[in-house]
Design an enzyme around this catalytic site. Structure first.
Site, mmCIF file in Angstrom:
data_model
loop_
_atom_site.group_PDB
_atom_site.id
_atom_site.type_symbol
_atom_site.label_atom_id
_atom_site.label_comp_id
_atom_site.label_asym_id
_atom_site.label_seq_id
_atom_site.Cartn_x
_atom_site.Cartn_y
_atom_site.Cartn_z
ATOM 1 C CG ASP A 326 -1.781 1.184 1.345
ATOM 2 O OD1 ASP A 326 -2.306 1.616 0.305
ATOM 3 O OD2 ASP A 326 -1.942 1.709 2.461
ATOM 4 C CG ASP A 519 -1.242 2.036 7.021
ATOM 5 O OD1 ASP A 519 -1.486 1.924 5.806
ATOM 6 O OD2 ASP A 519 -1.446 3.080 7.662
ATOM 7 C CG ASP A 523 -4.193 -1.698 3.483
ATOM 8 O OD1 ASP A 523 -4.629 -1.614 2.321
ATOM 9 O OD2 ASP A 523 -3.458 -0.840 3.997
#
Length: 633
Positions: A326, A519, A523
């Site tokens: 990410d 995080d 996710d």
């Protein structure tokens, strides 16, 4: 060295001295047999006792019975005059030496893990009737003000309400440099307050605080076994009975067959070969060294600030060749700043106010940046009917009027004719109904260690780096180019990230694993779907940490490369021990069956290999170069 190990060491030393005295004395016959038998009881009394207990409990096929049978059998052969009594004692003596090495290595690993357990706080200081009272952390509710004095451990996660101090976070993150903390900043449980008194308002119950979560993860890690450990367990169940059965065939069946064919039975010779089988058959080297290698590596990773939730994930981490990440909060600080307001008929402040009101209930970094840029107190009573559209933005009614705040996808959904932006960054469009009111340019800051982290990952053997983000294409491409990513996929919804990871899994070669690093709450699904999910522990959401297999406690991406190197070193040691242990035992079994090996070679195949495999397994604890690598950042 604990009491039991010291006792074992004393027995070993006394046995060696007794054997030396027997060797120098003129003893013969029964006196010599009695002296050697005394040495056998001294060094192996506990082994004989455990073997008897195993028989009584119908669990006989363990190393204690194998060593007992081998030693007593050697005594029987020596009593018949075919062998030396010394060999009978040596079987137990060298086995106990191996056990001593094993115990010390396991104890060292447990102490390293135990040091991490010291983060558990024993009490919390709260004000009761005008006095500071120590109470059980479990009894402290959310929102309670606690006092942490210098030298004390922060018992529960919270926000500093008063005071400035320095915290040692080394137990949590492996970072030796203390961190400054002041009013408004978050203090994590498990950290040690070094300098001044802090007043902290708790934000979580004790069982959900950082220290409790870490301890829970470490305790759960031991229950998740790797494929190598499962293989060793199954191997030992089949291997040991098979070898014991072969020993019985050698000692009984083959002499009887020789008699049937008119040859001499040679009971002593075949009995000696059977003893060799019994000694060699003990699978201690494998049963001890393989789990020990994983245990020591989990401890090494924990000291480095990386929590791996089980040896099975450590094994998979060693095979990772593709890492997807990410962007926001992982590669970047997540500290967004409003850079500009474009194409708005309203003033900048008016447009920011609308965006800040609509995003007032969100904890997303972009939402926080909008509220920060607005810079004024927000009256949430003005906001109603808030609807968050995953991967797109927010719909809300402000002062009774409908607004849409989000990306181009949201503008298309509400039918607003938006103006595209050519600036790099995250673009937040604002519309009232279908009327476009302009957009806000927000830019994130790349973490200073991100570039070094990507280089370290490639150096550790990762071949492909992929960025998966919900941000705009231009901003994603800019950061990906700066960090040398191989592939970028932007403007993704949470479900699109899962789909992207599934494609990476399908493209991976046999035996290669795909990891994902994230995080945020959104996710969690993709962390669970990847072969190895890696969460950022300090900034990451509870949902992400719960779904992940590996947690980086201080959000430093460089620790990921360390974790990969630890995992690969561990698997290298495990494979070496498996191949060497099985290989040496098979060779010695073949040589013993053909009468080309003696008990000394069998002892080496058992105890010698156990010692060597154990020392190899704990190299992660004793090699200075590796310790420097763990501490480096």
């Amino acid at each position: 060295m604990h009491k039991k190990q010291r006792k074992n060491l004393i027995r070993i030393v006394l046995t060696v001295l007794l054997l030396a005295l027997i060797g120098m004395s003129p003893l013969e016959g029964m006196a010599k047999l009695a002296a050697y038998f005394a040495a056998c009881i001294l060094i192996g009394g506990d082994i004989l006792r455990k073997a008897g207990i195993g028989i009584l409990h119908r669990e006989p096929l363990d190393e204690n019975l194998l060593m007992s049978l081998a030693s007593l059998g050697a005594f029987a052969l020596a009593a018949m005059g075919t062998e030396d009594f010394f060999e009978a004692v040596a079987i137990l003596l060298f086995y106990q030496i191996g056990v001593l090495f094993e115990g010390y290595a396991v104890g060292k690993s447990r102490r390293d893990i135990g040091a991490l357990m010291d983060i558990r706080p024993d009490y919390a200081n709260v004000w009761q009737d005008g006095k500071l009272v120590r109470v059980d952390p479990d009894a402290v509710g959310v929102g309670t003000e606690i006092v942490v004095q210098p030298g004390e451990r922060v018992p529960i996660d919270g926000i500093v309400m008063e005071g400035e101090s320095t915290l040692s976070t080394s137990a949590l993150t492996g970072e030796s440099l203390p961190q400054e903390i002041g009013e408004g900043q978050e203090a994590l449980s498990g950290c040690i307050n070094l300098t001044r008194v802090l007043r902290i308002r708790t934000t979580k119950p004790f069982e959900e605080s950082t220290a409790s979560k870490i301890l829970e993860l470490v305790e759960e890690a031991s229950s998740r076994k790797s494929r190598a450990e499962v293989f060793i367990t199954r191997f030992a169940r089949i291997y040991t009975p098979a070898v014991v059965s072969s020993a019985v065939l050698l000692a009984v069946a083959l002499p009887i067959m020789r008699l049937a064919f008119g040859m001499a039975a040679e009971w002593e010779d075949w009995g000696y070969r059977a003893l060799i089988f019994l000694v060699v058959s003990c699978p201690c080297a494998l049963v001890v060294s393989v789990p020990l290698a994983f245990f020591a590596s989990l401890g090494a990773a924990s000291r480095a600030g990386v929590l791996v939730k089980g040896s099975n994930f450590l094994e998979m981490l060693a095979d990772v060749r593709t890492v997807a990440m990410d962007k926001t909060g992982t590669l970047t600080r997540g500290a967004f700043e409003v850079r500009a307001v474009h194409h708005s008929p309203l003033t900048d402040q008016e447009l920011l106010e609308i965006a800040a009101l609509a995003e007032s209930a969100s904890s997303h970094p972009i939402s926080r940046s909008l509220r920060k840029a607005h810079g004024r107190e927000i009256d949430r009573r003005r906001v109603m009917d808030v609807e968050e559209i995953g991967g797109a933005g927010v719909l809300a009614r402000i002062d009774g009027r409908p607004f849409a705040i989000g990306n181009e996808r949201l503008m298309a959904r509400v039918g607003a004719s938006y103006r595209p932006c050519h600036h790099a960054g995250t673009i937040v469009h604002v519309a009232e109904g279908k009327e476009y009111l302009g957009h806000i340019v927000i830019a994130d800051v790349v973490k200073p260690e991100a570039k070094a982290a990507m280089e370290a990952l490639r150096a550790s053997g990762v071949r492909r780096l992929v960025m998966l983000t919900g941000d705009g294409h231009k901003a994603a491409e800019e950061i990906a180019a700066a960090l040398s990513f191989d592939l970028v996929r932007s403007e993704l919804l949470p479900k699109d990230k899962v789909t992207s990871v599934e494609r990476l899994l399908a493209d991976a070669k046999k035996g290669e694993r795909v990891a994902f690093v994230g995080d945020g709450i959104n996710d969690a699904p993709v962390l669970a779907r990847a072969d190895v999910g890696i969460a950022m522990g300090a900034m990451g959401s509870d949902a992400a940490i719960e779904a992940a297999d590996v947690v980086l406690m201080d959000d430093d991406l460089r620790k990921l490369a360390k974790a990969v190197r630890i995992a690969r070193r561990c698997m290298g040691i495990v494979r070496t021990n498996i191949v060497a242990s099985i290989g040496i035992k098979v060779i010695c079994l073949v040589l013993g069956a053909f009468g080309l090996a003696d008990l000394w070679l069998a002892i080496f195949a058992d105890t010698g290999v156990l010692v060597l495999a154990t020392l190899n397994a704990v190299r992660v604890l004793f090699v200075k170069e590796f310790r420097r690598f763990i501490k480096s950042s």
